[in-house]
Every structure is written in C-alpha cells, then in structure tokens.
Scaffold this motif. Structure first.
Motif, PDB file in Angstrom:
ATOM      1  N   THR A  90      10.546  -5.201  -7.449  1.00  6.94           N
ATOM      2  CA  THR A  90      11.295  -5.262  -6.207  1.00  6.94           C
ATOM      3  C   THR A  90      12.718  -4.767  -6.434  1.00  6.94           C
ATOM      4  OG1 THR A  90      11.936  -7.545  -6.684  1.00  6.94           O
ATOM      5  CG2 THR A  90      10.003  -7.214  -5.279  1.00  6.94           C
ATOM      6  N   GLN A 123      -3.071  -7.555  -9.864  1.00  6.74           N
ATOM      7  CA  GLN A 123      -1.965  -6.720  -9.407  1.00  6.74           C
ATOM      8  C   GLN A 123      -1.307  -5.932 -10.537  1.00  6.74           C
ATOM      9  OE1 GLN A 123      -2.002  -6.710  -6.090  1.00  6.74           O
ATOM     10  NE2 GLN A 123      -3.541  -8.290  -6.449  1.00  6.74           N
ATOM     11  N   ASP A 169      -1.831  -6.754   1.706  1.00  5.40           N
ATOM     12  CA  ASP A 169      -0.497  -6.471   1.188  1.00  5.40           C
ATOM     13  C   ASP A 169      -0.394  -6.903  -0.271  1.00  5.40           C
ATOM     14  OD1 ASP A 169       2.166  -5.960   0.916  1.00  5.40           O
ATOM     15  OD2 ASP A 169       2.838  -7.641   2.142  1.00  5.40           O
ATOM     16  N   ASP A 197       2.050  -5.565  -2.429  1.00  2.00           N
ATOM     17  CA  ASP A 197       3.273  -4.947  -2.908  1.00  2.00           C
ATOM     18  C   ASP A 197       4.033  -5.876  -3.857  1.00  2.00           C
ATOM     19  OD1 ASP A 197       4.285  -6.830  -1.194  1.00  2.00           O
ATOM     20  OD2 ASP A 197       5.384  -5.430   0.062  1.00  2.00           O
ATOM     21  N   SER A 198       5.114  -5.368  -4.371  1.00  2.11           N
ATOM     22  CA  SER A 198       5.883  -6.108  -5.370  1.00  2.11           C
ATOM     23  C   SER A 198       6.465  -7.406  -4.820  1.00  2.11           C
ATOM     24  CB  SER A 198       6.983  -5.222  -5.937  1.00  2.11           C
ATOM     25  OG  SER A 198       7.814  -4.740  -4.903  1.00  2.11           O
ATOM     26  N   SER A 237       2.458 -13.446   1.013  1.00  3.17           N
ATOM     27  CA  SER A 237       3.071 -12.179   1.364  1.00  3.17           C
ATOM     28  C   SER A 237       4.092 -12.427   2.458  1.00  3.17           C
ATOM     29  CB  SER A 237       1.995 -11.221   1.858  1.00  3.17           C
ATOM     30  OG  SER A 237       2.579 -10.067   2.378  1.00  3.17           O
ATOM     31  N   SER A 251       4.677  -3.711 -10.302  1.00  2.00           N
ATOM     32  CA  SER A 251       5.702  -2.945  -9.596  1.00  2.00           C
ATOM     33  C   SER A 251       6.896  -3.852  -9.385  1.00  2.00           C
ATOM     34  CB  SER A 251       5.166  -2.419  -8.276  1.00  2.00           C
ATOM     35  OG  SER A 251       4.768  -3.480  -7.449  1.00  2.00           O
TER      36      SER A 251
END
Length: 119
Positions: free
Chosen positions: A118, A108, A68, A70-71, A61, A116
């Motif tokens: 970016t 994920q 975390d 996220d994408s 990350s 997801s």
C-alpha cells in the motif's frame, strides 16, 4: 502512563461512529495491545459483521467486495490477525479464526513470497 490513558480514552469515545473497516481493524489491534478486552470485543463484533467469508477463507476489504484482493485488503486482514493473536490467552476458537485469515493471506502472496504494497 497518563498520555496513553488519555489517548485510549479519546479513541474509545469515537468508536461508535467509526464506519471505516481499515480504522476499525487498527483500533482492534490498538485495544488488543492495550489489553482493553471490552473495547476489543466491541470492535471485533463490528469486524465480524463486515467480514468476507468464502469457504475456509476469511478477510476484510475496504470496499466490501469479495473479489477485492488488493494490498489494502491484505493490510486490513493482517491487522485483524494481529489483533486476534495478541491476547494473553489465545483460545482454540481464536486459532480457528486466525487460521481462516492466514489461509486467505497465503493465497495473496506473489511468486516471490511477498505481497503487493500500500506504500
């Protein structure tokens, strides 16, 4: 090709100063594609030092936070996975390392099987 050789030489000269995990993952993939094993190993050492390990899962990350997902973390971890698997001779240890990354990546996925973005 002299242009590629000069480009790799330029990138190689700044590796010590790279602190960004995303850039380190991209460089690891770049030097894996270029078959520059020494530089690749140097970058992997940096990546292993900042890896987030939880049980059988392994990921990276930008923020360094284990929560975390996220994408950007998906993208960074995917580049590391590509760098691991692009070598001419993938070892059993490489496959075990890759398996831990894939295990995290699979968790994920969204309900449609995608991730997801970016972008």
């Amino acid at each position: 090709d002299p242009v590629v050789t000069k480009g790799l030489s330029c990138l190689r000269s700044v590796i010590e100063g790279v602190k960004n995990t995303y850039n380190t993952a991209l460089l690891a993939y770049t030097f894996s594609l270029a078959r520059d094993t020494d530089t690749r190993q140097q970058l992997f050492k940096k990546l292993v030092d900042v890896a987030i390990s939880s049980g059988s899962h392994l990921h990276w990350s930008q923020s360094g936070s284990a929560g975390d997902s996220d994408s950007l973390a998906v993208e960074i971890s995917s580049y590391v996975l590509l760098a691991v698997l692009i070598t001419d001779s993938v070892t059993t240890a490489d496959l075990g390392f890759a398996n831990r990354i894939v295990s995290w990546l699979v968790k994920q996925q969204n309900v449609y099987g995608g991730f997801s973005s970016t972008q």
